[in-house]
Write a protein that holds these residues in place. Structure first.
Motif, PDB file in Angstrom:
ATOM      1  N   GLY A 127       4.231  -6.421   2.945  1.00  0.00           N
ATOM      2  CA  GLY A 127       4.053  -5.222   3.742  1.00  0.00           C
ATOM      3  C   GLY A 127       2.690  -5.145   4.391  1.00  0.00           C
ATOM      4  N   HIS A 128       2.673  -4.643   5.619  1.00  0.00           N
ATOM      5  CA  HIS A 128       1.426  -4.448   6.361  1.00  0.00           C
ATOM      6  C   HIS A 128       1.094  -2.965   6.424  1.00  0.00           C
ATOM      7  CE1 HIS A 128      -0.662  -3.792  10.393  1.00  0.00           C
ATOM      8  NE2 HIS A 128      -1.556  -4.395   9.631  1.00  0.00           N
ATOM      9  N   SER A 129      -0.129  -2.609   6.032  1.00  0.00           N
ATOM     10  CA  SER A 129      -0.633  -1.234   6.156  1.00  0.00           C
ATOM     11  C   SER A 129       0.311  -0.258   5.439  1.00  0.00           C
ATOM     12  CB  SER A 129      -0.803  -0.896   7.638  1.00  0.00           C
ATOM     13  OG  SER A 129      -1.505   0.311   7.800  1.00  0.00           O
ATOM     14  N   MET A 130       0.953   0.659   6.177  1.00  0.00           N
ATOM     15  CA  MET A 130       1.905   1.564   5.543  1.00  0.00           C
ATOM     16  C   MET A 130       3.040   0.789   4.887  1.00  0.00           C
ATOM     17  SD  MET A 130       4.087   4.708   7.249  1.00  0.00           S
ATOM     18  CE  MET A 130       5.364   3.622   7.914  1.00  0.00           C
ATOM     19  N   GLY A 131       3.380  -0.361   5.469  1.00  0.00           N
ATOM     20  CA  GLY A 131       4.398  -1.204   4.837  1.00  0.00           C
ATOM     21  C   GLY A 131       3.951  -1.726   3.491  1.00  0.00           C
ATOM     22  N   GLY A 132       2.637  -1.950   3.325  1.00  0.00           N
ATOM     23  CA  GLY A 132       2.104  -2.349   2.027  1.00  0.00           C
ATOM     24  C   GLY A 132       2.161  -1.223   1.023  1.00  0.00           C
ATOM     25  N   MET A 133       1.943  -0.001   1.488  1.00  0.00           N
ATOM     26  CA  MET A 133       2.099   1.165   0.615  1.00  0.00           C
ATOM     27  C   MET A 133       3.546   1.270   0.154  1.00  0.00           C
ATOM     28  SD  MET A 133      -0.098   3.976   2.780  1.00  0.00           S
ATOM     29  CE  MET A 133      -1.773   3.623   3.354  1.00  0.00           C
ATOM     30  N   THR A 134       4.459   1.039   1.089  1.00  0.00           N
ATOM     31  CA  THR A 134       5.889   1.066   0.765  1.00  0.00           C
ATOM     32  C   THR A 134       6.234  -0.027  -0.233  1.00  0.00           C
ATOM     33  OG1 THR A 134       6.351   1.912   2.991  1.00  0.00           O
ATOM     34  CG2 THR A 134       8.193   0.948   1.770  1.00  0.00           C
ATOM     35  N   ALA A 135       5.700  -1.222  -0.030  1.00  0.00           N
ATOM     36  CA  ALA A 135       5.987  -2.335  -0.932  1.00  0.00           C
ATOM     37  C   ALA A 135       5.503  -2.039  -2.351  1.00  0.00           C
ATOM     38  CB  ALA A 135       5.339  -3.610  -0.400  1.00  0.00           C
TER      39      ALA A 135
ATOM     40  N   GLY B   4       4.098  -1.660   9.564  1.00  0.00           N
ATOM     41  CA  GLY B   4       3.300  -0.465   9.351  1.00  0.00           C
ATOM     42  C   GLY B   4       3.611   0.668  10.323  1.00  0.00           C
ATOM     43  N   TRP B   5       2.779   1.689  10.254  1.00  0.00           N
ATOM     44  CA  TRP B   5       2.903   2.921  11.040  1.00  0.00           C
ATOM     45  C   TRP B   5       2.838   2.616  12.537  1.00  0.00           C
ATOM     46  CZ3 TRP B   5      -1.319   5.828  13.469  1.00  0.00           C
ATOM     47  CH2 TRP B   5      -1.007   7.159  13.771  1.00  0.00           C
ATOM     48  N   THR B   6       3.780   3.172  13.299  1.00  0.00           N
ATOM     49  CA  THR B   6       3.911   3.044  14.760  1.00  0.00           C
ATOM     50  C   THR B   6       4.191   1.615  15.215  1.00  0.00           C
ATOM     51  OG1 THR B   6       1.570   2.694  15.415  1.00  0.00           O
ATOM     52  CG2 THR B   6       2.295   4.979  15.061  1.00  0.00           C
TER      53      THR B   6
ATOM     54  N   LEU C  38       4.398 -10.098  -4.521  1.00  0.00           N
ATOM     55  CA  LEU C  38       4.024  -9.017  -3.622  1.00  0.00           C
ATOM     56  C   LEU C  38       2.891  -9.497  -2.716  1.00  0.00           C
ATOM     57  CD1 LEU C  38       4.675  -5.941  -3.193  1.00  0.00           C
ATOM     58  CD2 LEU C  38       2.821  -5.463  -4.807  1.00  0.00           C
ATOM     59  N   VAL C  39       3.021  -9.224  -1.413  1.00  0.00           N
ATOM     60  CA  VAL C  39       1.964  -9.547  -0.455  1.00  0.00           C
ATOM     61  C   VAL C  39       1.606  -8.272   0.297  1.00  0.00           C
ATOM     62  CG1 VAL C  39       1.264 -10.928   1.532  1.00  0.00           C
ATOM     63  CG2 VAL C  39       2.812 -11.910  -0.189  1.00  0.00           C
ATOM     64  N   LEU C  40       0.332  -7.872   0.211  1.00  0.00           N
ATOM     65  CA  LEU C  40      -0.148  -6.660   0.867  1.00  0.00           C
ATOM     66  C   LEU C  40      -1.152  -7.051   1.934  1.00  0.00           C
ATOM     67  CD1 LEU C  40      -0.704  -4.492  -2.347  1.00  0.00           C
ATOM     68  CD2 LEU C  40       1.384  -4.725  -0.969  1.00  0.00           C
ATOM     69  N   VAL C  41      -0.840  -6.733   3.173  1.00  0.00           N
ATOM     70  CA  VAL C  41      -1.661  -7.116   4.316  1.00  0.00           C
ATOM     71  C   VAL C  41      -2.338  -5.871   4.876  1.00  0.00           C
ATOM     72  CG1 VAL C  41      -1.681  -8.249   6.573  1.00  0.00           C
ATOM     73  CG2 VAL C  41      -0.003  -8.957   4.831  1.00  0.00           C
ATOM     74  N   ASN C  42      -3.671  -5.866   4.872  1.00  0.00           N
ATOM     75  CA  ASN C  42      -4.427  -4.706   5.373  1.00  0.00           C
ATOM     76  C   ASN C  42      -3.874  -3.402   4.800  1.00  0.00           C
ATOM     77  OD1 ASN C  42      -4.660  -6.728   7.997  1.00  0.00           O
ATOM     78  ND2 ASN C  42      -6.519  -5.539   7.629  1.00  0.00           N
ATOM     79  N   SER C  43      -3.747  -3.356   3.495  1.00  0.00           N
ATOM     80  CA  SER C  43      -3.187  -2.167   2.862  1.00  0.00           C
ATOM     81  C   SER C  43      -4.059  -1.748   1.688  1.00  0.00           C
ATOM     82  CB  SER C  43      -1.754  -2.439   2.393  1.00  0.00           C
ATOM     83  OG  SER C  43      -1.095  -1.227   2.080  1.00  0.00           O
ATOM     84  N   ILE C  44      -3.799  -0.552   1.184  1.00  0.00           N
ATOM     85  CA  ILE C  44      -4.551  -0.003   0.064  1.00  0.00           C
ATOM     86  C   ILE C  44      -3.602   0.768  -0.848  1.00  0.00           C
ATOM     87  CG2 ILE C  44      -6.781   0.130   1.251  1.00  0.00           C
ATOM     88  CD1 ILE C  44      -6.217   3.054   1.840  1.00  0.00           C
ATOM     89  N   SER C  45      -4.120   1.207  -1.995  1.00  0.00           N
ATOM     90  CA  SER C  45      -3.317   1.959  -2.958  1.00  0.00           C
ATOM     91  C   SER C  45      -3.647   3.442  -2.979  1.00  0.00           C
ATOM     92  CB  SER C  45      -3.531   1.396  -4.370  1.00  0.00           C
ATOM     93  OG  SER C  45      -3.065   0.081  -4.471  1.00  0.00           O
ATOM     94  N   ARG C  46      -4.760   3.813  -2.384  1.00  0.00           N
ATOM     95  CA  ARG C  46      -5.128   5.232  -2.295  1.00  0.00           C
ATOM     96  C   ARG C  46      -5.803   5.460  -0.952  1.00  0.00           C
ATOM     97  NH1 ARG C  46      -8.942   7.178  -6.872  1.00  0.00           N
ATOM     98  NH2 ARG C  46      -6.953   7.511  -7.979  1.00  0.00           N
ATOM     99  N   MET C  47      -5.262   6.401  -0.171  1.00  0.00           N
ATOM    100  CA  MET C  47      -5.853   6.675   1.124  1.00  0.00           C
ATOM    101  C   MET C  47      -7.173   7.422   0.955  1.00  0.00           C
ATOM    102  SD  MET C  47      -5.749   6.313   4.349  1.00  0.00           S
ATOM    103  CE  MET C  47      -4.111   5.980   4.984  1.00  0.00           C
TER     104      MET C  47
END
Length: 259
Positions: A94-102, A31-33, A116-125
């Motif tokens: 993907g985690h967070s921003m990585g989940g958005m990327t995935a 994810g981010w940073t 697909l595995v999304l960890v602490n992520s969402i589809s709309r901010m």
């Protein structure tokens, strides 16, 4: 420490584990940073029996480059890595921003994603009051303070302060341009109306104390997925390092039986 060149950037990655057997490769996106070492526990566990790939996104960790202003552009770097390694199909995690990327990769190139595995992520901010305040203050406070505030609030209450400080310090090598342009990219990210197109089995793992991307936002996403499993963990937003063994176990179960 293998690297490859793409669109003016040098991306660093790890490619570990056996090439034959064990299913398609697992590809982890941080994810981010953050950097690829967010996935140390999962890499050590899964690379014993299957191929595991993880990368430092552009401008993060040991990768160079800037200028990525949308999640779609981040996704293009991930796809470039798959092409570079001749990976036709993978489990994308993907985690967070990585989940958005995935999710973006799964929507643009569904043939490349088996699960697909999304960890602490969402589809709309969407911004809760605390997140909205940080966003408003992002141009008013010193850059290092802005970074520190975001990272500190990502961890659940009680997480060791010295470890949080280490993650804050590790983010210091990321340029202001990379941090702020990707912050804007996440702000603009919205595929919620399209996730119904993602037909592969999907695991959503979320920390119950996540204030960065609250649970209710993830659940809104979960209802839009046609084939999703939800797992909750007693952690904050940084689940891969707060509760690494629990996350690894959840992924392992999902890969074994899809439940």
């Amino acid at each position: 420490m293998p690297q490859f060149e793409v669109d003016g950037a040098t991306l660093t990655y790890d490619d570990e584990g056996p090439r034959d057997g064990g299913g398609v490769p697992l590809v982890f996106v941080h994810g981010w940073t953050a950097n690829r070492h967010r996935w140390d526990h999962q890499t050590a566990y899964f690379s014993v029996r299957r191929r595991v790939v993880r990368l430092d996104l552009r401008g993060h960790g040991d990768s160079t480059g800037a200028g990525v202003r949308t999640i779609e552009e981040v996704a293009r770097d991930v796809l470039a890595l798959l092409d570079h390694l001749e990976i036709e199909r993978c489990v994308l995690i993907g985690h967070s921003m990585g989940g958005m990327t995935a999710q973006t990769v799964a929507l643009s190139h569904p043939e490349r994603v088996e699960r697909l595995v999304l960890v602490n992520s969402i589809s709309r901010m969407a911004y809760n009051p605390g997140r909205a305040l940080l966003m408003a203050a992002s141009t008013l406070v010193p850059f290092k303070l802005f970074i520190a505030a975001n990272i500190q609030r990502a961890f659940a209450p009680g997480y060791p302060r010295e470890e949080v400080r280490a993650y804050v310090e590790a983010s210091g090598g990321i340029s202001r341009e990379v941090v702020m342009t990707l912050y804007g990219a996440m702000r603009d990210f919205d595929v919620l109306d399209r996730v119904g197109e993602i037909r592969v089995p999907t695991l959503l793992v979320h920390g119950s104390h996540d204030v960065q991307l609250p649970v209710k936002q993830m659940l809104r996403m979960a209802t839009a997925y046609p084939d999703a499993v939800v797992r909750m963990v007693d952690a904050g937003h940084e689940l891969p390092v707060e509760k690494p063994a629990e996350l690894t176990a959840a992924i392992d179960r999902f890969l074994s039986d899809g439940a």
